[in-house]
Design a protein around this motif. Structure first.
Motif, short mmCIF file in Angstrom:
data_model
loop_
_atom_site.label_atom_id
_atom_site.label_comp_id
_atom_site.label_asym_id
_atom_site.label_seq_id
_atom_site.Cartn_x
_atom_site.Cartn_y
_atom_site.Cartn_z
N ARG A 1 -11.54 17.44 -17.76
CA ARG A 1 -11.83 16.55 -18.88
C ARG A 1 -13.07 15.69 -18.66
NH1 ARG A 1 -6.92 14.15 -22.18
NH2 ARG A 1 -8.75 13.98 -23.52
N GLY A 2 -13.76 15.89 -17.56
CA GLY A 2 -14.97 15.13 -17.29
C GLY A 2 -14.72 13.65 -17.07
N ILE A 3 -13.62 13.31 -16.42
CA ILE A 3 -13.25 11.92 -16.18
C ILE A 3 -13.85 11.45 -14.86
CG2 ILE A 3 -11.31 10.35 -15.76
CD1 ILE A 3 -9.60 12.25 -17.48
N PRO A 4 -14.56 10.33 -14.85
CA PRO A 4 -15.12 9.82 -13.59
C PRO A 4 -14.00 9.29 -12.69
CG PRO A 4 -15.51 8.25 -15.36
CD PRO A 4 -14.92 9.47 -16.00
N LEU A 5 -13.74 10.00 -11.61
CA LEU A 5 -12.57 9.74 -10.78
C LEU A 5 -12.98 9.42 -9.35
CD1 LEU A 5 -9.40 9.97 -10.33
CD2 LEU A 5 -9.86 12.36 -9.70
N THR A 6 -12.27 8.46 -8.75
CA THR A 6 -12.35 8.21 -7.31
C THR A 6 -10.93 8.13 -6.79
OG1 THR A 6 -14.38 6.91 -7.58
CG2 THR A 6 -13.20 6.70 -5.49
N ILE A 7 -10.70 8.79 -5.66
CA ILE A 7 -9.37 8.78 -5.05
C ILE A 7 -9.42 8.00 -3.74
CG2 ILE A 7 -7.58 10.20 -3.97
CD1 ILE A 7 -8.13 12.36 -5.99
N ALA A 8 -8.46 7.12 -3.57
CA ALA A 8 -8.29 6.42 -2.29
C ALA A 8 -7.03 6.94 -1.63
CB ALA A 8 -8.20 4.92 -2.51
N ASN A 9 -7.13 7.27 -0.36
CA ASN A 9 -6.00 7.80 0.41
C ASN A 9 -5.65 6.83 1.53
OD1 ASN A 9 -5.91 10.56 -0.88
ND2 ASN A 9 -7.99 10.62 -0.04
N PRO A 10 -4.94 5.76 1.20
CA PRO A 10 -4.62 4.77 2.25
C PRO A 10 -3.50 5.24 3.16
CG PRO A 10 -3.65 4.11 0.18
CD PRO A 10 -4.45 5.34 -0.11
N ALA A 11 -3.55 4.77 4.39
CA ALA A 11 -2.46 4.99 5.33
C ALA A 11 -1.36 3.98 5.04
CB ALA A 11 -2.99 4.84 6.75
N THR A 12 -0.45 3.78 5.99
CA THR A 12 0.62 2.80 5.82
C THR A 12 0.00 1.42 5.60
OG1 THR A 12 2.16 4.04 7.21
CG2 THR A 12 2.58 1.69 6.94
N VAL A 13 0.26 0.84 4.46
CA VAL A 13 -0.33 -0.45 4.11
C VAL A 13 0.59 -1.55 4.63
CG1 VAL A 13 -1.25 -1.89 2.27
CG2 VAL A 13 -1.27 0.61 2.03
N ILE A 14 0.02 -2.49 5.39
CA ILE A 14 0.83 -3.58 5.96
C ILE A 14 0.39 -4.91 5.35
CG2 ILE A 14 1.33 -2.38 8.11
CD1 ILE A 14 -0.87 -4.06 9.44
N GLY A 15 1.34 -5.76 5.12
CA GLY A 15 1.06 -7.07 4.54
C GLY A 15 2.32 -7.64 3.94
N PRO A 16 2.27 -8.87 3.43
CA PRO A 16 3.46 -9.51 2.86
C PRO A 16 4.06 -8.68 1.74
CG PRO A 16 1.66 -11.08 3.10
CD PRO A 16 1.08 -9.73 3.37
N GLY A 17 5.34 -8.35 1.86
CA GLY A 17 6.03 -7.58 0.84
C GLY A 17 6.23 -6.12 1.17
N GLN A 18 5.70 -5.65 2.30
CA GLN A 18 5.87 -4.26 2.67
C GLN A 18 7.12 -4.12 3.54
OE1 GLN A 18 5.95 -1.17 2.21
NE2 GLN A 18 3.83 -0.58 2.54
N PHE A 19 8.20 -3.58 2.96
CA PHE A 19 9.48 -3.51 3.66
C PHE A 19 9.99 -2.08 3.83
CE2 PHE A 19 9.71 -7.60 1.19
CZ PHE A 19 9.41 -8.41 2.28
N ILE A 20 9.17 -1.09 3.57
CA ILE A 20 9.62 0.29 3.73
C ILE A 20 8.67 1.00 4.68
CG2 ILE A 20 10.79 0.45 1.51
CD1 ILE A 20 8.34 1.65 0.31
N GLY A 21 9.04 2.23 5.05
CA GLY A 21 8.21 3.01 5.96
C GLY A 21 8.29 2.47 7.37
N LEU A 22 7.14 2.10 7.92
CA LEU A 22 7.06 1.60 9.28
C LEU A 22 7.88 0.33 9.48
CD1 LEU A 22 5.67 2.18 12.01
CD2 LEU A 22 3.74 0.80 11.24
N ALA A 23 8.13 -0.41 8.40
CA ALA A 23 8.91 -1.64 8.50
C ALA A 23 10.32 -1.37 9.02
CB ALA A 23 8.99 -2.33 7.14
N SER A 24 10.88 -0.21 8.70
CA SER A 24 12.23 0.09 9.18
C SER A 24 12.25 0.24 10.70
CB SER A 24 12.77 1.36 8.52
OG SER A 24 11.97 2.49 8.86
N LEU A 25 11.15 0.74 11.27
CA LEU A 25 11.05 0.84 12.72
C LEU A 25 11.00 -0.55 13.35
CD1 LEU A 25 10.48 3.29 14.82
CD2 LEU A 25 8.20 2.30 14.91
N VAL A 26 10.22 -1.46 12.73
CA VAL A 26 10.15 -2.83 13.23
C VAL A 26 11.51 -3.52 13.10
CG1 VAL A 26 8.97 -5.05 13.02
CG2 VAL A 26 7.71 -2.94 12.62
N SER A 27 12.22 -3.25 12.01
CA SER A 27 13.55 -3.81 11.82
C SER A 27 14.49 -3.37 12.94
CB SER A 27 14.11 -3.39 10.46
OG SER A 27 15.45 -3.81 10.31
#
Length: 566
Positions: A158-184
């Motif tokens: 469709r000719g849409i100007p697109l940019t994709i961001a591929n972040p890894a595990t995002v850490i910061g206030p409010g992140q309670f899933i993923g790696l957080a379970s290991l820390v728990s």
């Protein structure tokens, strides 16, 4: 202000941070949510984010057209941070948001007259991954991989100007899933070994950095049509990451690792590992050169970022409660990883808790005291780890960096080290307040009851603990019950309570700073003392939990409740 940007998934972890970043830059932002718009605005207001440019709109990306009824004709930048991120999802549920929803956002964006860019958030393990194997990957990663491929194809079609961001595990206030379970599991003593081998790489990226990176993309012409891995290449290998966080929290780090192959073969009832998480345990590395080339600010050091995130996890009970107001976190004091909240350098009051609580027991007091306060968890008896020496040595080191002459307020057991410190360091304090000093009162019966022996105490719920102590259930009892469940904590609490009857009368007589004693009428002194005593009518051993207003009056010397000398 008419919105020039729209953020889908604005109430989510990444979406909210991105909305904040855009608003702080002066953008008009349409925050698209399915519900909870009031909570989003309140959360942003609490962080002093300017809200003049905010418009909360209702959207459902699983529907064609997104159900948007607002006039958004001036929008030029479209951010899709919406995703269904959880393990154990059904394929239909995951695809509805992560595939169909992502395509619906693109189709809607294509109708915008002034469209400059669509920024789509993908994942660091799914970029350009081709057709997904749902059976092997699971619904979450499979749908993200399918969505990544589908979004690229639709944008090109469709000719849409697109940019994709591929972040890894995002850490910061409010992140309670993923790696957080290991820390728990690490925090609660349930991590006997680190999953994966010594070379496992689970990269992270700081939430604030990611939000700024995303906000920068549309204005940079170089980013159109490109995808970027956004992660910190300096993230330690997983065993070293666990050791770093363990040292910060003051808990033991596991010495062993368990190979992924073995984890896959063992029953989940034994490993506790979610099967879908195992694919993230790899030694793969990622090319971040292109992301670094367009980033406008350096990535924050990963070590401090991980420690701040660990502080956030502990502060919120891993997502079960709100964090305390003001600064908080672990600081090294006399060999203890000591949990502190509030003003460290110039407090007016320093608060030391009694048992079986931690500094959360002072939260109602902190809200009512119109002055800066420092509250600390006693070493080994709250969230803090044990110290190298006696409590009074720990207290002396804690107060060594305090530049003011605060009022030292101690409850129950903490009265002992507080009295010894006041006798040895009178120039550092303006006043000493002893709340329910255990050594002058009748022994507390609850530590000796067979029903509250150490093994049972470890299994105490917040409600049962509140009933046993005669206090209302509150965040303080929730925090205390969580602490008691951690290895060794209940044993240390009971031992400390039984040792709280030390003879401190002679030491108290040598204290030269003004001393005030506060007790409840239901928990009076049994040993007379030549110091002013305030009796709070109707209170027991924990007036800070049952009568906080009266205790604040007593600290202020307001004369209510009446001062009664004994």
């Amino acid at each position: 202000m008419r919105p020039d940007s729209i953020v889908f998934g604005a109430a989510g972890f990444v979406g909210r941070a991105l909305v904040e970043e855009l608003l702080r830059r002066g953008h008009g932002v349409a925050a698209a949510v399915r519900g909870g718009g009031d909570r989003l605005a309140s959360a942003l207001a609490e962080r002093d984010v300017p809200l003049d440019g905010l418009r909360v709109v209702t959207a459902d990306i699983t529907r064609p057209g997104l159900g948007l009824a607002d006039d958004l004709a001036d929008v030029r930048d479209v951010y899709n941070t919406a995703a269904r991120f959880a393990f154990g999802l059904g394929v239909t549920e995951a695809r509805a948001v992560n595939v169909t929803g992502a395509l619906n956002v693109l189709d809607w964006a294509a109708t915008l007259t002034y469209l400059r860019r669509v920024v789509h958030i993908s994942g660091y393990r799914v970029s350009g991954g081709g057709a997904p194997d749902y059976r092997r990957l699971g619904a979450y990663e499979g749908s993200k991989r399918e969505g990544d491929t589908a979004v690229r194809a639709r944008a090109q079609e469709r000719g849409i100007p697109l940019t994709i961001a591929n972040p890894a595990t995002v850490i910061g206030p409010g992140q309670f899933i993923g790696l957080a379970s290991l820390v728990s599991d690490l925090w609660r003593g349930r991590l006997p070994a680190v999953p994966g081998g010594p070379e496992v790489f689970v990269p992270v990226v700081d939430l604030g950095y990611l939000a700024a990176f995303l906000a920068d993309l549309p204005a940079d012409e170089r980013t159109e049509g490109n995808a970027y891995w956004v992660l910190d290449e300096e993230t330690p290998h997983l065993p070293d990451l666990v050791k770093l966080i363990a040292a910060h929290l003051g808990v033991p780090a596991p010495e062993r690792t368990i190979p992924v192959g073995l984890l896959r073969r063992l029953p989940r009832t034994i490993t506790g590992a979610e099967p879908e998480t195992l694919s993230f345990l790899s030694a793969d590395r990622y090319d971040t050169a292109s992301a670094q080339a367009v980033a406008r600010r350096p990535m924050p050091p990963v070590g401090p970022a991980l420690k701040r995130w660990a502080d956030d996890l502990v502060a919120t009970g891993f997502g079960t409660s709100a964090p305390p107001r003001g600064p908080y976190g672990f600081h090294r004091v006399a060999g203890s990883a000591t949990w502190l909240t509030g003003e460290r350098e110039h407090p007016s009051h320093v608060l030391l808790h009694g048992l079986p609580f931690d500094s959360a027991s002072w939260s109602q007091m902190v809200e009512r005291l119109d002055a800066p306060v420092l509250a600390a968890d006693l070493p080994g008896l709250g969230r803090s780890s044990p110290a190298d020496g006696p409590l009074e040595d720990w207290l002396a080191e804690l107060l060594r960096t305090v530049g003011s002459r605060p009022t030292l307020v101690a409850h129950s057991l903490a009265c002992g080290p507080a009295i010894r410190h006041a006798a040895a360091h009178p120039d550092g304090l303006s006043r000493l307040v002893l709340v329910a000093p255990a050594f002058l009162q009748a022994p507390a019966p609850w530590p000796r009851r067979s029903s509250l022996a150490v093994p049972v105490l470890r299994r105490m719920t917040s409600a049962r603990l509140a009933r046993a102590l005669g206090v209302p259930e509150s965040p303080a009892t929730v925090s205390a019950a969580a602490n008691l469940a951690r290895p060794g904590h209940a044993r240390r609490v009971v031992a400390a309570m039984r040792a709280a009857r030390a003879d401190l009368a002679s030491t108290l007589s040598r204290v030269t700073v003004p001393v005030d004693i506060v007790v409840g009428s239901a928990d009076p002194l049994v040993t007379p003392v030549d110091r002013p005593v305030t009796v709070i009518e109707g209170a027991g051993h924990y007036p800070q939990l049952t009568h906080p207003d009266d205790l604040v009056h007593a600290l202020a010397g307001a004369g209510t409740p009446p001062r009664i000398g004994l």
